[in-house]
Design an enzyme around this catalytic site. Structure first.
Site, PDB file in Angstrom:
ATOM      1  N   THR A  56     -30.671 -84.195  24.322  1.00  0.00           N
ATOM      2  CA  THR A  56     -30.147 -84.066  22.969  1.00  0.00           C
ATOM      3  C   THR A  56     -30.009 -85.460  22.374  1.00  0.00           C
ATOM      4  O   THR A  56     -29.669 -86.407  23.082  1.00  0.00           O
ATOM      5  CB  THR A  56     -28.789 -83.329  22.931  1.00  0.00           C
ATOM      6  OG1 THR A  56     -28.247 -83.444  21.607  1.00  0.00           O
ATOM      7  CG2 THR A  56     -27.790 -83.880  23.923  1.00  0.00           C
TER       8      THR A  56
ATOM      9  N   ASN B  93     -27.893 -85.956  19.958  1.00  0.00           N
ATOM     10  CA  ASN B  93     -26.523 -85.996  19.445  1.00  0.00           C
ATOM     11  C   ASN B  93     -25.644 -86.701  20.484  1.00  0.00           C
ATOM     12  O   ASN B  93     -25.350 -86.160  21.553  1.00  0.00           O
ATOM     13  CB  ASN B  93     -26.052 -84.544  19.196  1.00  0.00           C
ATOM     14  CG  ASN B  93     -24.627 -84.475  18.673  1.00  0.00           C
ATOM     15  OD1 ASN B  93     -23.786 -85.282  19.020  1.00  0.00           O
ATOM     16  ND2 ASN B  93     -24.376 -83.475  17.839  1.00  0.00           N
TER      17      ASN B  93
ATOM     18  N   ASP C  72     -28.058 -75.956  22.682  1.00  0.00           N
ATOM     19  CA  ASP C  72     -28.085 -75.572  21.274  1.00  0.00           C
ATOM     20  C   ASP C  72     -26.773 -74.857  21.003  1.00  0.00           C
ATOM     21  O   ASP C  72     -26.341 -74.010  21.790  1.00  0.00           O
ATOM     22  CB  ASP C  72     -29.273 -74.686  20.924  1.00  0.00           C
ATOM     23  CG  ASP C  72     -29.537 -74.751  19.420  1.00  0.00           C
ATOM     24  OD1 ASP C  72     -29.729 -75.863  18.895  1.00  0.00           O
ATOM     25  OD2 ASP C  72     -29.528 -73.701  18.751  1.00  0.00           O
ATOM     26  N   SER C  73     -26.128 -75.229  19.925  1.00  0.00           N
ATOM     27  CA  SER C  73     -24.775 -74.734  19.711  1.00  0.00           C
ATOM     28  C   SER C  73     -24.453 -74.701  18.228  1.00  0.00           C
ATOM     29  O   SER C  73     -25.189 -75.257  17.409  1.00  0.00           O
ATOM     30  CB  SER C  73     -23.783 -75.636  20.450  1.00  0.00           C
ATOM     31  OG  SER C  73     -24.067 -76.999  20.201  1.00  0.00           O
TER      32      SER C  73
ATOM     33  N   PHE D 293     -16.516 -84.167  16.911  1.00  0.00           N
ATOM     34  CA  PHE D 293     -17.624 -84.294  15.961  1.00  0.00           C
ATOM     35  C   PHE D 293     -17.805 -82.961  15.239  1.00  0.00           C
ATOM     36  O   PHE D 293     -17.104 -81.985  15.527  1.00  0.00           O
ATOM     37  CB  PHE D 293     -18.922 -84.704  16.678  1.00  0.00           C
ATOM     38  CG  PHE D 293     -19.515 -83.630  17.549  1.00  0.00           C
ATOM     39  CD1 PHE D 293     -18.996 -83.359  18.805  1.00  0.00           C
ATOM     40  CD2 PHE D 293     -20.600 -82.861  17.112  1.00  0.00           C
ATOM     41  CE1 PHE D 293     -19.528 -82.365  19.615  1.00  0.00           C
ATOM     42  CE2 PHE D 293     -21.150 -81.859  17.922  1.00  0.00           C
ATOM     43  CZ  PHE D 293     -20.601 -81.617  19.170  1.00  0.00           C
ATOM     44  N   GLY D 294     -18.756 -82.925  14.327  1.00  0.00           N
ATOM     45  CA  GLY D 294     -19.120 -81.669  13.662  1.00  0.00           C
ATOM     46  C   GLY D 294     -17.935 -80.986  13.003  1.00  0.00           C
ATOM     47  O   GLY D 294     -17.180 -81.588  12.225  1.00  0.00           O
ATOM     48  N   TYR D 295     -17.751 -79.724  13.337  1.00  0.00           N
ATOM     49  CA  TYR D 295     -16.699 -78.910  12.724  1.00  0.00           C
ATOM     50  C   TYR D 295     -15.357 -79.018  13.460  1.00  0.00           C
ATOM     51  O   TYR D 295     -14.426 -78.277  13.149  1.00  0.00           O
ATOM     52  CB  TYR D 295     -17.142 -77.437  12.680  1.00  0.00           C
ATOM     53  CG  TYR D 295     -18.410 -77.202  11.871  1.00  0.00           C
ATOM     54  CD1 TYR D 295     -18.348 -77.000  10.488  1.00  0.00           C
ATOM     55  CD2 TYR D 295     -19.667 -77.197  12.472  1.00  0.00           C
ATOM     56  CE1 TYR D 295     -19.496 -76.788   9.741  1.00  0.00           C
ATOM     57  CE2 TYR D 295     -20.833 -76.993  11.728  1.00  0.00           C
ATOM     58  CZ  TYR D 295     -20.741 -76.794  10.366  1.00  0.00           C
ATOM     59  OH  TYR D 295     -21.888 -76.602   9.627  1.00  0.00           O
TER      60      TYR D 295
ATOM     61  N   HIS E  38     -16.754 -74.096  24.309  1.00  0.00           N
ATOM     62  CA  HIS E  38     -17.995 -73.345  24.511  1.00  0.00           C
ATOM     63  C   HIS E  38     -18.937 -74.083  25.458  1.00  0.00           C
ATOM     64  O   HIS E  38     -19.528 -73.505  26.359  1.00  0.00           O
ATOM     65  CB  HIS E  38     -18.647 -73.118  23.144  1.00  0.00           C
ATOM     66  CG  HIS E  38     -18.731 -74.363  22.287  1.00  0.00           C
ATOM     67  ND1 HIS E  38     -17.658 -75.214  22.103  1.00  0.00           N
ATOM     68  CD2 HIS E  38     -19.764 -74.928  21.593  1.00  0.00           C
ATOM     69  CE1 HIS E  38     -18.019 -76.216  21.321  1.00  0.00           C
ATOM     70  NE2 HIS E  38     -19.300 -76.066  21.001  1.00  0.00           N
ATOM     71  N   ARG E  39     -19.029 -75.397  25.278  1.00  0.00           N
ATOM     72  CA  ARG E  39     -19.929 -76.216  26.110  1.00  0.00           C
ATOM     73  C   ARG E  39     -19.414 -76.257  27.551  1.00  0.00           C
ATOM     74  O   ARG E  39     -20.193 -76.163  28.505  1.00  0.00           O
ATOM     75  CB  ARG E  39     -19.982 -77.623  25.484  1.00  0.00           C
ATOM     76  CG  ARG E  39     -21.116 -78.497  25.959  1.00  0.00           C
ATOM     77  CD  ARG E  39     -21.388 -79.633  24.972  1.00  0.00           C
ATOM     78  NE  ARG E  39     -21.988 -79.136  23.760  1.00  0.00           N
ATOM     79  CZ  ARG E  39     -21.354 -79.097  22.570  1.00  0.00           C
ATOM     80  NH1 ARG E  39     -20.126 -79.570  22.444  1.00  0.00           N
ATOM     81  NH2 ARG E  39     -21.963 -78.589  21.515  1.00  0.00           N
TER      82      ARG E  39
END
Ligand code: IMP
Length: 226
Positions: free
Chosen positions: A8, A10, A79-80, A181-183, A209-210
């Site tokens: 990834t 990211n 992928d998430s 990060f992200g949301y 989740h990860r």
């Protein structure tokens, strides 16, 4: 020790994956392979995109031959994204480029978060439920490929093993926290009153989740080593 290529770009995801996997694997990142091809994430599901990334990169590494693959045994791809119930599961697989769905490039996190808040403007607290979802794909790198292998063997060689995880929670009315990060600044996991961005790395990596998907991956390796 098993060597994984964490496929990834990211940097936040790489950091979380490395922290969760700990020292039980030797982890390389795409920094070790600057010439690796970019994989287009154009399937409709997290599983499809994760498998595509893992398989294409495993195939690319296998084609380079054993001495150029830096000892990588498996390619691991993540992928998430975030699924919001009041938006029928959006942004989902489009989480990274939610603010500009007509663009191929990812949007800024701040723009994605602003769009999410705007769309949820009239949605009351009890209906702001959702979840982060993650699919991790693991594809083996062929070390000594026999050039004349049959197409059936070739296809089998690159099938990906999939591991999924979800973390239920709700979307706040405004951002809070500096971590993650992200949301993360908008997402409060069930059982907590602070966002992932406020809770920090250790708490997030214990319940995300990860983390759940990677726990299944560790179990898989545990089973297959005995
Ligand atoms: P991907 O790199 O195509 O899988 O895009 C994932 C996108 O989903 C990221 O850019 C984030 O916007 C979002 N996302 C995935 N996992 C997380 C997370 O753990 N925290 C916050 N946002 C996440």
């Amino acid at each position: 020790m098993t060597t994984l290529l964490i496929a990834t770009r990211n940097a936040h995801k790489v950091g979380e994956i490395q922290a969760i996997l700990g020292t039980s694997f030797r982890c390389l990142t795409l920094k070790a392979f600057p010439e690796a091809p970019a994989v287009v994430e154009d399937t409709a599901t997290f599983a499809g995109n994760a498998a595509k990334k893992a398989v294409e990169l495993a195939q690319w590494l296998s084609d380079r031959g054993g001495q150029h693959s830096a000892g990588v045994d498996f390619v691991l791809a993540d992928d998430s994204g975030l699924e919001v119930d009041a938006l029928d599961g959006a942004p989902g697989v489009h989480s990274a480029r939610f603010a500009a769905l007509d663009q191929a490039e990812n949007s800024q996190d701040a723009d994605n978060n602003a769009k999410l808040l705007r769309l949820l403007n009239d949605v009351p607290a009890e209906k702001r439920t959702g979840r982060f979802r993650c699919v991790i794909a693991l594809a083996p790198v062929a070390k000594d490929r026999v050039e004349a292998a049959s197409p059936v063997c070739y296809a089998d060689e690159f099938a990906a093993e999939l591991f999924d995880g979800a973390c239920e929670g709700r979307i706040q009315f405004s951002s809070s926290g500096q971590g993650g990060f992200g949301y993360d600044p908008l997402f409060v996991p069930d059982g907590f009153s602070q966002s992932f961005a406020e809770l920090g790395e250790t708490v997030k990596n214990g319940l995300s989740h990860r983390a759940k998907a990677l726990a299944k991956l560790k179990e898989f390796f545990g089973r297959n080593r005995t």
